[in-house]
Motif scaffolding. Structure first.
Motif, short mmCIF file in Angstrom:
data_model
loop_
_atom_site.label_atom_id
_atom_site.label_comp_id
_atom_site.label_asym_id
_atom_site.label_seq_id
_atom_site.Cartn_x
_atom_site.Cartn_y
_atom_site.Cartn_z
N VAL A 280 45.15 34.75 41.78
CA VAL A 280 44.67 34.23 40.49
C VAL A 280 43.54 35.11 39.97
N LEU A 284 42.96 37.59 36.44
CA LEU A 284 41.76 37.61 35.59
C LEU A 284 41.17 39.01 35.54
N ALA A 294 40.13 36.35 28.69
CA ALA A 294 40.97 35.28 29.22
C ALA A 294 40.51 33.97 28.60
N ASN A 296 42.98 30.88 28.21
CA ASN A 296 43.65 29.72 28.79
C ASN A 296 44.93 30.14 29.52
N TRP A 297 45.54 29.16 30.18
CA TRP A 297 46.81 29.34 30.88
C TRP A 297 47.87 28.52 30.18
N THR A 299 51.93 27.19 31.09
CA THR A 299 52.96 27.15 32.12
C THR A 299 53.84 25.93 31.93
N SER A 325 41.73 22.64 34.79
CA SER A 325 41.40 24.06 34.65
C SER A 325 41.75 24.85 35.90
N LEU A 331 44.33 24.78 31.51
CA LEU A 331 45.75 25.04 31.74
C LEU A 331 46.57 24.03 30.94
N LEU A 351 48.59 33.92 31.35
CA LEU A 351 47.13 33.92 31.20
C LEU A 351 46.78 34.87 30.07
#
Length: 409
Positions: A280, A284, A294, A296-297, A299, A325, A331, A351
């Motif tokens: 992870v 980043l 960066a 947000n994510w 998915t 998060s 996320l 990301l």
């Protein structure tokens, strides 16, 4: 939220009007109890108008934060356009009037082309089997309760909400110059020549792609006067086009589709085949090395679950996803995020910074009603076609790191 407030206000106004018409028909004044209810409704409307003012202010503030210019005159028109009124006018063969007519005319003036039907704002659809009073029976019962209308389960539409930039009112194709490489510097010995270098540029282009759908709507449904009908048609049209645009923003690249984040070349690759805290952090790090931010994510629900149950470090407390998060960044999950079937099935995690995604709009929603199609005509129904013309471009593809190897076994 704004549309919900307007619906509640319209219901209160309708109730007040019904009370007044009743006492006028009976040639009497309001009773004490009726006057109390009337005053209560009046206070409710005042409160809802204040809520609408606050919500409208907040929406405009959020647009400004995302870099979208706000045309207050056009925004005021947008807020007063009734989709049901547009459809009724087409069904009855009469000219539009009021805000709908002004908005469509303004869009035609700005675009330089006439709509095949009627332009309605994209925002009117934000907040297919035939829609009939049978399939939508909840909105026309004997005791009408639009406040209890049961919505269908639908995919979360997130890409635009995550910060994609909206470029409305486009006419021709758009080409935006982009810096590619710059001049170089270096150390040289005395009496030695510097290396000549220069700047190079490339272009990011937008050309309209067309999206739409056709649905059958019963005559009776369009004739219902309740604000809930407006909300129902708006929501159905919203999901018809918003899902297609949202899917294209995330992936795209199919036949006649714009290219979204996943289909754009130049994005960075992450590795979460082994979902660890170190991997992870490596994603980043890639953004930081590229001088990207960066934010947000994004998915799918299954990958979100895997983040939720994976420890940062074996034997120690703390999961990769905590408090919504991952690594301090929010996320978001949606079924719009694709998954691949295989051995094993795999999911993705994106990301990045969605403000690098541009959604160009050439045509707002163009509605055209056809009351003469043979099968609907025989039932007194109409066909409704909704279309829009948009395209997508990524300003800096390197602002996204994508892991597509997350095992869902």
């Amino acid at each position: 939220m704004i549309h919900h407030i307007k619906e509640q206000r319209a219901l209160a106004v309708a109730e007040m009007r019904g009370m007044v018409e009743k006492v006028q028909a009976e040639k009497r004044n309001l009773s004490a109890d009726e006057a109390k209810i009337f005053d209560s409704l009046k206070a409710k409307i005042t409160s809802l108008e204040e809520e609408e003012t606050r919500a409208t202010f907040l929406a405009e503030a959020e647009r400004r934060m995302s870099g979208t210019p706000v045309d207050k005159g056009l925004a005021n028109l947008e807020s007063n356009v009734s989709i049901v009124e547009v459809l009724r006018a087409q069904m009855e063969g009469r000219a539009l009037s009021g805000a709908a007519a002004e908005y469509s005319a303004e869009c035609e003036r700005r675009n330089g082309r006439k709509a095949s039907g009627v332009y309605v704002p994209l925002s009117a659809l934000e907040s297919r089997a035939a829609n009939t009073t049978t399939t939508a029976g909840q909105i026309v019962p004997t005791e009408h309760r639009p406040d209890l209308y049961i919505e269908p389960f639908r995919n979360s539409l997130l890409a635009r909400k995550m910060g994609a930039r909206l470029l409305p009112g486009l006419v021709g194709n758009v080409s935006m110059p982009k810096y590619k490489t710059g001049m170089t510097s270096g150390w040289v010995a005395e009496d030695s020549a510097l290396t000549t270098s220069g700047m190079t540029f490339e272009s990011v282009t937008l050309t309209p792609k067309h999206c739409g759908g056709i649905g059958e709507i019963s005559r009776q449904l369009l004739q219902q006067s309740s604000p809930a009908v407006e909300e129902l048609i708006r929501n159905d049209l919203s999901y018809l086009l918003a899902q297609a645009i949202d899917t294209a923003l995330i992936k795209g690249g199919g036949t006649n589709e714009p290219k979204g984040v996943l289909a754009t070349t130049g994005t960075q690759t992450g590795n979460l085949a082994t979902m660890t805290w170190a991997n992870v952090l490596a994603m980043l790090e890639k953004l930081e090395i590229s001088n990207a931010t960066a934010v947000n994510w994004l998915t799918s629900p299954k990958v979100k679950t895997k983040f939720s149950k994976t420890l940062k470090e074996t034997g120690l407390p703390g999961y990769l996803l905590e408090g919504g998060s991952v690594a301090g960044l929010p996320l978001f999950s949606t079924n719009q995020a694709p998954e691949k079937t295989g051995t094993p099935n795999t999911g993705i995690a994106i990301l990045g910074d969605w403000s690098q995604v541009m959604l160009g709009v050439w045509s707002e929603i163009d509605l055209l009603l056809n009351p003469f199609a043979e099968t609907p005509y025989s039932k007194g129904n109409v066909l409704l076609r909704a279309m829009c013309s948009v395209d997508i471009a990524i300003r800096h593809p390197e602002a996204f790191v994508i892991a597509q190897d997350i095992s869902l076994a």
